[in-house]
Design a protein around this motif. Structure first.
Motif, short mmCIF file in Angstrom:
data_model
loop_
_atom_site.label_atom_id
_atom_site.label_comp_id
_atom_site.label_asym_id
_atom_site.label_seq_id
_atom_site.Cartn_x
_atom_site.Cartn_y
_atom_site.Cartn_z
N LEU A 76 0.87 -1.17 0.00
CA LEU A 76 0.00 0.00 0.00
C LEU A 76 0.91 1.22 0.00
CD1 LEU A 76 -2.80 1.33 0.21
CD2 LEU A 76 -2.61 1.15 2.69
N ILE A 77 0.84 2.02 -1.04
CA ILE A 77 1.72 3.17 -1.21
C ILE A 77 0.88 4.44 -1.25
CG2 ILE A 77 3.43 4.27 -2.70
CD1 ILE A 77 4.13 1.50 -3.78
N LEU A 78 1.18 5.36 -0.33
CA LEU A 78 0.57 6.69 -0.34
C LEU A 78 1.69 7.68 -0.62
CD1 LEU A 78 -1.72 6.49 2.84
CD2 LEU A 78 -2.40 6.23 0.45
N ARG A 79 1.58 8.40 -1.71
CA ARG A 79 2.66 9.28 -2.13
C ARG A 79 2.08 10.55 -2.74
NH1 ARG A 79 6.62 6.41 -6.07
NH2 ARG A 79 7.16 5.35 -4.12
N SER A 80 2.70 11.67 -2.42
CA SER A 80 2.25 12.93 -3.00
C SER A 80 2.83 13.09 -4.40
CB SER A 80 2.69 14.11 -2.11
OG SER A 80 4.10 14.17 -2.03
N GLY A 81 2.35 14.09 -5.11
CA GLY A 81 2.77 14.30 -6.49
C GLY A 81 4.13 14.96 -6.60
N SER A 82 4.87 14.59 -7.66
CA SER A 82 6.17 15.19 -7.92
C SER A 82 6.00 16.47 -8.75
CB SER A 82 7.07 14.20 -8.65
OG SER A 82 6.49 13.84 -9.91
N SER A 83 7.06 17.27 -8.81
CA SER A 83 7.04 18.51 -9.58
C SER A 83 8.36 18.66 -10.31
CB SER A 83 6.82 19.72 -8.66
OG SER A 83 6.93 20.93 -9.38
N ALA A 84 8.29 19.04 -11.59
CA ALA A 84 9.51 19.23 -12.37
C ALA A 84 10.13 20.60 -12.14
CB ALA A 84 9.19 19.06 -13.87
N GLY A 85 9.35 21.58 -11.67
CA GLY A 85 9.88 22.93 -11.50
C GLY A 85 9.71 23.51 -10.11
N GLY A 86 8.89 22.91 -9.27
CA GLY A 86 8.66 23.42 -7.92
C GLY A 86 8.88 22.34 -6.89
N ALA A 87 8.26 22.52 -5.74
CA ALA A 87 8.37 21.54 -4.66
C ALA A 87 7.33 20.44 -4.84
CB ALA A 87 8.16 22.22 -3.31
N GLY A 88 7.67 19.24 -4.40
CA GLY A 88 6.72 18.15 -4.43
C GLY A 88 5.55 18.41 -3.50
N GLY A 89 4.44 17.74 -3.73
CA GLY A 89 3.26 17.94 -2.90
C GLY A 89 3.44 17.41 -1.49
N SER A 90 2.68 17.96 -0.57
CA SER A 90 2.73 17.53 0.82
C SER A 90 1.84 16.30 1.02
CB SER A 90 2.26 18.66 1.76
OG SER A 90 3.08 19.80 1.62
N LEU A 91 2.13 15.55 2.06
CA LEU A 91 1.32 14.41 2.46
C LEU A 91 0.87 14.65 3.89
CD1 LEU A 91 0.16 11.57 1.97
CD2 LEU A 91 2.34 10.63 2.76
N THR A 92 -0.42 14.80 4.09
CA THR A 92 -0.98 15.12 5.41
C THR A 92 -1.94 14.02 5.83
OG1 THR A 92 -0.82 17.50 4.95
CG2 THR A 92 -2.25 16.82 6.76
N MET A 93 -1.72 13.50 7.04
CA MET A 93 -2.63 12.51 7.61
C MET A 93 -3.06 13.04 8.97
SD MET A 93 -0.61 8.97 6.66
CE MET A 93 -2.02 7.99 7.13
N GLY A 94 -4.34 13.14 9.18
CA GLY A 94 -4.84 13.68 10.44
C GLY A 94 -6.24 13.17 10.74
N SER A 95 -6.58 13.15 12.01
CA SER A 95 -7.94 12.79 12.40
C SER A 95 -8.79 14.05 12.47
CB SER A 95 -7.94 12.07 13.75
OG SER A 95 -7.44 12.92 14.77
N ALA A 96 -10.09 13.86 12.39
CA ALA A 96 -11.01 15.00 12.41
C ALA A 96 -11.35 15.40 13.84
CB ALA A 96 -12.29 14.67 11.63
N SER A 97 -11.73 16.65 14.01
CA SER A 97 -12.14 17.13 15.32
C SER A 97 -13.58 16.70 15.62
CB SER A 97 -12.03 18.66 15.38
OG SER A 97 -12.85 19.24 14.38
N GLY A 98 -13.90 16.69 16.91
CA GLY A 98 -15.24 16.35 17.35
C GLY A 98 -15.59 17.10 18.62
N VAL A 99 -16.86 17.04 19.04
CA VAL A 99 -17.30 17.75 20.23
C VAL A 99 -16.64 17.19 21.48
CG1 VAL A 99 -19.32 18.33 21.63
CG2 VAL A 99 -19.50 18.33 19.15
N SER A 100 -16.51 15.87 21.57
CA SER A 100 -15.94 15.24 22.76
C SER A 100 -14.44 14.96 22.64
CB SER A 100 -16.67 13.93 23.06
OG SER A 100 -16.56 13.03 21.97
N GLY A 101 -13.87 15.17 21.49
CA GLY A 101 -12.45 14.92 21.29
C GLY A 101 -12.16 14.58 19.84
N SER A 102 -10.90 14.75 19.45
CA SER A 102 -10.52 14.37 18.10
C SER A 102 -10.26 12.87 18.02
CB SER A 102 -9.28 15.16 17.66
OG SER A 102 -8.20 14.90 18.52
#
Length: 310
Positions: A76-102
């Motif tokens: 299972l590969i999760l990878r951001s996009g490459s760029s020929a002229g700029g910076a590669g894309g970011s990879l962000t993994m996060g849980s969502a917020s909730g009323v009682s806790g994230s």
């Protein structure tokens, strides 16, 4: 293009299943590719999300590699996009917020006869600085800050050893460069700063673990220094005390405290200096050397021997 299953008023809506056909023995089944088209401006995004719920739990999203009956399981590969002229894309993994806790986030390898390794590292840099790896806990407004725990693995084997926790500064191979430092400090506070506690492991039936603090060796020149000192006091306070001692013993003898410089092969052996700092307004500090007392009427108290070198 919209593709969707049928709507249900009171029951469960229809499922959607997309897969390629099976392959005969020795062949490979076809791939499934989902992608947005190229664009002269920004390319389109691809979104995969579970369904929302008004009263129950939201739908899950599961991404998994294929199983295998004889070979290795699919990756299972999760990878951001490459760029020929700029910076590669970011990879962000996060849980969502909730009323009682994230939500929680868990990373772990699967159980097996030998479990897999987890690696967190940045890529190499060809001309600039390599990226940092940061582990931090979010700020708390109404309670204590969260903890970070790094622990070696436990073992239930009779003669096995627990896993090692090793923290290294970065190596520097070029001439004139310096190796990376390791800094450990307690947290700052308005009333009392946080403590730093380093101790060897406890043993229930044998000897406790040893704690060794030593400077680095020098292959061609001097070894590094080891400094144990308290910080300077403020404008109205005193500096902290430095205590070097062995622990109490209930049934045996207490440990010794030894202060010694190393032997010299060709030069002079190092000095040992005991000195009290100077005072500008009060009395000078004392230097006290005392031997141990005993409550045994048939034994003698300890001696104090001071002698010069032979």
């Amino acid at each position: 293009v919209d593709i969707m299953s049928g709507v249900s008023i009171s029951g469960k809506s229809g499922s959607m299943h997309v897969e390629t056909g099976a392959s005969s023995t020795g062949g490979a089944s076809g791939s499934v590719s989902i992608a947005s088209g190229s664009g002269g401006g920004s390319a389109g995004a691809v979104g995969i999300s579970g369904g929302s719920s008004s009263s129950g739990e939201g739908g899950a999203v599961m991404l998994s590699g294929g199983g295998s009956s004889d070979g290795g399981g699919g990756r299972l590969i999760l990878r951001s996009g490459s760029s020929a002229g700029g910076a590669g894309g970011s990879l962000t993994m996060g849980s969502a917020s909730g009323v009682s806790g994230s939500g929680d986030i868990g990373f772990h390898s699967g159980d097996s006869t030998a479990s897999g390794t987890i690696r967190l590292y940045t890529g190499e840099a060809t001309s600039g600085s390599a990226g940092d790896v940061s582990l931090s806990v979010g700020k708390s407004s109404g309670a204590a800050g969260g903890s970070i725990r790094i622990a070696g693995g436990a073992t239930s084997s009779t003669f096995g050893s627990g896993g090692v926790v090793r923290i290294d500064g970065g190596d520097a191979g070029e001439s004139g460069s310096m190796g990376g430092a390791i800094e450990m400090r307690g947290g700052s506070a308005s009333e009392e700063g946080g403590d730093v506690l380093i101790s060897g492991g406890r043993s229930s039936s044998g000897v406790g673990g040893t704690m060794t603090v030593s400077s680095g060796a020098g292959d061609d020149f001097s070894s590094g220094s080891t400094l144990v000192l308290s910080a300077d006091g403020g404008s109205v306070g005193a500096s902290g005390t430095v205590v070097v001692g062995s622990g109490d013993a209930v049934g045996g003898s207490t440990g010794s405290v030894s202060i010694a410089s190393g032997a010299a092969g060709s030069g002079s052996a190092g000095k040992i200096s005991l000195a009290v700092g100077s005072s500008k307004s009060g009395s000078g500090g004392d230097v006290a050397l005392s031997s141990g007392e005993t409550e045994d009427s048939e034994a003698s108290g300890g001696r104090v021997d001071i002698m010069s070198g032979v």
